[in-house]
Design an enzyme around this catalytic site. Structure first.
Site, PDB file in Angstrom:
ATOM      1  N   GLU A 111       0.831  -1.213   0.000  1.00 42.52           N
ATOM      2  CA  GLU A 111       0.000   0.000   0.000  1.00 42.52           C
ATOM      3  C   GLU A 111       0.863   1.261   0.000  1.00 42.52           C
ATOM      4  O   GLU A 111       0.545   2.247  -0.659  1.00 42.52           O
ATOM      5  CB  GLU A 111      -0.927  -0.022   1.221  1.00 42.52           C
ATOM      6  CG  GLU A 111      -2.000  -1.102   1.100  1.00 42.52           C
ATOM      7  CD  GLU A 111      -2.794  -1.303   2.374  1.00 42.52           C
ATOM      8  OE1 GLU A 111      -2.175  -1.486   3.444  1.00 42.52           O
ATOM      9  OE2 GLU A 111      -4.033  -1.281   2.305  1.00 42.52           O
TER      10      GLU A 111
ATOM     11  N   GLU B 162      -3.559  -9.674   3.835  1.00 42.10           N
ATOM     12  CA  GLU B 162      -4.316  -9.430   5.078  1.00 42.10           C
ATOM     13  C   GLU B 162      -5.378 -10.477   5.340  1.00 42.10           C
ATOM     14  O   GLU B 162      -5.692 -10.790   6.485  1.00 42.10           O
ATOM     15  CB  GLU B 162      -4.959  -8.037   5.039  1.00 42.10           C
ATOM     16  CG  GLU B 162      -3.984  -6.865   5.152  1.00 42.10           C
ATOM     17  CD  GLU B 162      -3.406  -6.429   3.833  1.00 42.10           C
ATOM     18  OE1 GLU B 162      -3.541  -7.148   2.817  1.00 42.10           O
ATOM     19  OE2 GLU B 162      -2.788  -5.340   3.809  1.00 42.10           O
TER      20      GLU B 162
HETATM   21  N1  DAK Z   1       5.245  -7.083  11.324  1.00 46.11           N
HETATM   22  C1  DAK Z   1       6.112  -7.334  12.330  1.00 46.11           C
HETATM   23  N2  DAK Z   1       7.201  -8.101  12.227  1.00 46.11           N
HETATM   24  C2  DAK Z   1       7.436  -8.652  11.008  1.00 46.11           C
HETATM   25  C3  DAK Z   1       6.589  -8.448   9.908  1.00 46.11           C
HETATM   26  C4  DAK Z   1       5.434  -7.608  10.086  1.00 46.11           C
HETATM   27  N3  DAK Z   1       4.595  -7.307   9.111  1.00 46.11           N
HETATM   28  N4  DAK Z   1       7.079  -9.145   8.851  1.00 46.11           N
HETATM   29  C5  DAK Z   1       8.208  -9.739   9.295  1.00 46.11           C
HETATM   30  N5  DAK Z   1       8.429  -9.461  10.599  1.00 46.11           N
HETATM   31  C6  DAK Z   1       9.526  -9.901  11.441  1.00 46.11           C
HETATM   32  C7  DAK Z   1       9.373 -11.375  11.797  1.00 46.11           C
HETATM   33  O1  DAK Z   1       8.493 -11.532  12.890  1.00 46.11           O
HETATM   34  C8  DAK Z   1      10.803 -11.736  12.148  1.00 46.11           C
HETATM   35  O2  DAK Z   1      11.092 -11.234  13.435  1.00 46.11           O
HETATM   36  P1  DAK Z   1      11.827 -12.190  14.538  1.00 46.11           P
HETATM   37  O3  DAK Z   1      11.007 -13.408  14.646  1.00 46.11           O
HETATM   38  O4  DAK Z   1      13.191 -12.443  13.934  1.00 46.11           O
HETATM   39  O5  DAK Z   1      11.870 -11.334  15.775  1.00 46.11           O
HETATM   40  C9  DAK Z   1      11.616 -10.919  11.154  1.00 46.11           C
HETATM   41  O6  DAK Z   1      10.747  -9.867  10.719  1.00 46.11           O
HETATM   42  C10 DAK Z   1      12.040 -11.729   9.949  1.00 46.11           C
HETATM   43  O7  DAK Z   1      10.879 -12.322   9.418  1.00 46.11           O
HETATM   44  P2  DAK Z   1      10.803 -13.883   9.021  1.00 46.11           P
HETATM   45  O8  DAK Z   1      11.682 -14.699   9.910  1.00 46.11           O
HETATM   46  O9  DAK Z   1       9.365 -14.236   8.946  1.00 46.11           O
HETATM   47  O10 DAK Z   1      11.454 -13.825   7.570  1.00 46.11           O
HETATM   48  P3  DAK Z   1      11.171 -14.809   6.349  1.00 46.11           P
HETATM   49  O11 DAK Z   1      12.195 -14.436   5.314  1.00 46.11           O
HETATM   50  O12 DAK Z   1      11.104 -16.228   6.798  1.00 46.11           O
HETATM   51  O13 DAK Z   1       9.698 -14.417   5.837  1.00 46.11           O
HETATM   52  C11 DAK Z   1       7.964 -12.869   5.179  1.00 46.11           C
HETATM   53  C12 DAK Z   1       9.483 -13.146   5.260  1.00 46.11           C
HETATM   54  C13 DAK Z   1       7.784 -11.426   4.684  1.00 46.11           C
HETATM   55  C14 DAK Z   1       7.333 -13.824   4.139  1.00 46.11           C
HETATM   56  C15 DAK Z   1       7.277 -13.106   6.541  1.00 46.11           C
HETATM   57  O14 DAK Z   1       8.017 -12.381   7.530  1.00 46.11           O
HETATM   58  C16 DAK Z   1       5.868 -12.625   6.587  1.00 46.11           C
HETATM   59  O15 DAK Z   1       4.953 -13.296   6.121  1.00 46.11           O
HETATM   60  N6  DAK Z   1       5.626 -11.419   7.175  1.00 46.11           N
HETATM   61  C17 DAK Z   1       4.292 -10.896   7.337  1.00 46.11           C
HETATM   62  C18 DAK Z   1       3.782 -10.332   6.046  1.00 46.11           C
HETATM   63  C19 DAK Z   1       2.370  -9.791   6.174  1.00 46.11           C
HETATM   64  O16 DAK Z   1       1.440 -10.552   6.510  1.00 46.11           O
HETATM   65  N7  DAK Z   1       2.229  -8.504   5.942  1.00 46.11           N
HETATM   66  C20 DAK Z   1       0.921  -7.853   6.046  1.00 46.11           C
HETATM   67  C21 DAK Z   1       0.792  -7.318   7.430  1.00 46.11           C
HETATM   68  S1  DAK Z   1      -0.845  -6.676   7.711  1.00 46.11           S
HETATM   69  C22 DAK Z   1      -4.823  -0.352   8.743  1.00 46.11           C
HETATM   70  C23 DAK Z   1      -4.026   0.003   7.650  1.00 46.11           C
HETATM   71  C24 DAK Z   1      -3.072  -0.856   7.179  1.00 46.11           C
HETATM   72  C25 DAK Z   1      -2.890  -2.079   7.748  1.00 46.11           C
HETATM   73  C26 DAK Z   1      -3.660  -2.429   8.835  1.00 46.11           C
HETATM   74  C27 DAK Z   1      -4.609  -1.566   9.323  1.00 46.11           C
HETATM   75  N8  DAK Z   1      -5.849   0.524   9.246  1.00 46.11           N
HETATM   76  C28 DAK Z   1      -6.145   1.788   8.556  1.00 46.11           C
HETATM   77  C29 DAK Z   1      -6.562   0.248  10.438  1.00 46.11           C
HETATM   78  C30 DAK Z   1      -1.887  -2.964   7.214  1.00 46.11           C
HETATM   79  C31 DAK Z   1      -1.850  -4.251   7.540  1.00 46.11           C
HETATM   80  C32 DAK Z   1      -0.724  -5.097   7.148  1.00 46.11           C
HETATM   81  O17 DAK Z   1       0.214  -4.678   6.548  1.00 46.11           O
END
Ligand code: DAK
Length: 291
Positions: free
Chosen positions: A143, A163
């Site tokens: 985004e 999400e």
């Molecule tokens: N948040 C926090 N920490 C994160 C993170 C995230 N989004 N993505 C990665 N990390 C952290 C991991 O927890 C890990 O930390 P430690 O465990 O080492 O402490 C570190 O970064 C390395 O990550 P991985 O070990 O998981 O690394 P990999 O290479 O194995 O995997 C990955 C990379 C990107 C595939 C995986 O980390 C992953 O799936 N991350 C989450 C991706 C995700 O789901 N992103 C969407 C998040 S939801 C709103 C507006 C906007 C939003 C919400 C509300 N409003 C207006 C109310 C937005 C929402 C989102 O973005």
């Protein structure tokens, strides 16, 4: 006649794009106190902001966003900056909003504190912003890239709105901007399945203007070249061009074309229009005054 008109004296812009009222969350901050971003100016007229929270793959925490907005504001107000580039690292542009920070948020807290509202500050800037994306650009990271005026990426960049897998939906404009960029059917498929897509696919669908071979260095070089080119033109014309393109997103074609014509007419009131056309006729390089 336009080409013979005298050039009006340059008015110092002081603050480049002064007086829009700045939201409360966008406060000046000393660049030396940034912990989550790096700022530099590697090309004339270009401000570079590098997201730098490598341990969390540049997850967009509130403190990162506070710094990002402060840096954007500094560049927006700097009359020497004509374009901004926003980038991350080889591994991640940004892996989304900080899930750990969000996990325990209640509705009341999110609503009362207008959670995430500060994200949209970028979209109010008049200075063009180019995203240079490599690695993950997921959720809020995708985004954030889409809020920029131009998106460049590596071919292997990893875009997505995952999400749905977290039991939620895009919250920072993803459903709207992705649909506007690539069409309803494809956006619906990607958002409902949470499937990721590569920079190469993003270029094919029109989300990314150019997808580069290589890593962050290559895409960043490309973005900096484009930013330097934009910064070399009249700021007045650049602001006007950005404004009319953005208007096309809000207006129908007829109103949009009329709006464009009015802004085109208005530019006859700028010094730089006179300078540009006179330089063309005299086969000289224009010396812009940004006025
Ligand atoms: N948040 C926090 N920490 C994160 C993170 C995230 N989004 N993505 C990665 N990390 C952290 C991991 O927890 C890990 O930390 P430690 O465990 O080492 O402490 C570190 O970064 C390395 O990550 P991985 O070990 O998981 O690394 P990999 O290479 O194995 O995997 C990955 C990379 C990107 C595939 C995986 O980390 C992953 O799936 N991350 C989450 C991706 C995700 O789901 N992103 C969407 C998040 S939801 C709103 C507006 C906007 C939003 C919400 C509300 N409003 C207006 C109310 C937005 C929402 C989102 O973005």
């Amino acid at each position: 006649m336009v080409l013979q008109r005298l050039v009006r004296p340059t008015v110092s812009l002081g603050q480049k794009f002064a007086p829009t009222t700045l939201p409360r969350f966008v406060r000046a901050q000393s660049t030396s106190s940034y912990e989550n971003i790096l700022v530099s100016s590697p090309r004339p007229g270009v401000g570079l902001i590098t997201l730098n929270r490598p341990k969390a793959l540049n997850a967009l925490s509130s403190s990162l966003f506070k710094e990002l907005n402060a840096a954007l504001r500094e560049y927006e107000e700097d009359k020497d900056i004509g374009a901004i580039v926003l980038t991350g690292s080889d591994k991640a542009f940004a892996a989304g909003a900080d899930i750990k920070e969000m996990a325990s948020l209640t509705f009341a807290e999110a609503y009362a504190n207008n959670f995430i509202a500060p994200w949209s500050y970028l979209t109010t800037l008049r200075t063009p912003v180019i995203a240079a994306v490599s690695g993950h650009a997921l959720g809020g990271g995708c985004e954030l890239a889409m809020m920029c005026d131009i998106v460049y990426s590596t071919k292997t960049a990893n875009f997505g709105q995952p999400e749905i897998k977290l039991g939620t939906i895009p919250g920072a404009g993803g459903s709207q901007r992705l649909t506007a960029a690539i069409g309803k059917s494809k956006a619906m498929e990607l958002i409902l399945t949470g499937s990721n897509f590569s920079g190469e696919e993003a270029e094919k669908h029109g989300l990314v203007a150019r997808a580069f071979e290589g890593g962050n260095k290559e895409v960043l070089d490309g973005a900096l070249d484009t930013a330097a080119k934009i910064a070399s033109y009249s700021r007045v014309a650049v602001i006007a061009a950005k404004e009319v393109v953005n208007k096309s997103q809000d207006l129908g074609v007829r109103e949009g074309v009329e709006y464009e014509r009015r802004i085109f007419h208005a530019l006859f009131g700028s010094n730089d229009q006179t300078i540009g056309m006179k330089a063309f006729a005299e086969k000289k390089k224009p010396e812009w005054t940004h006025s």
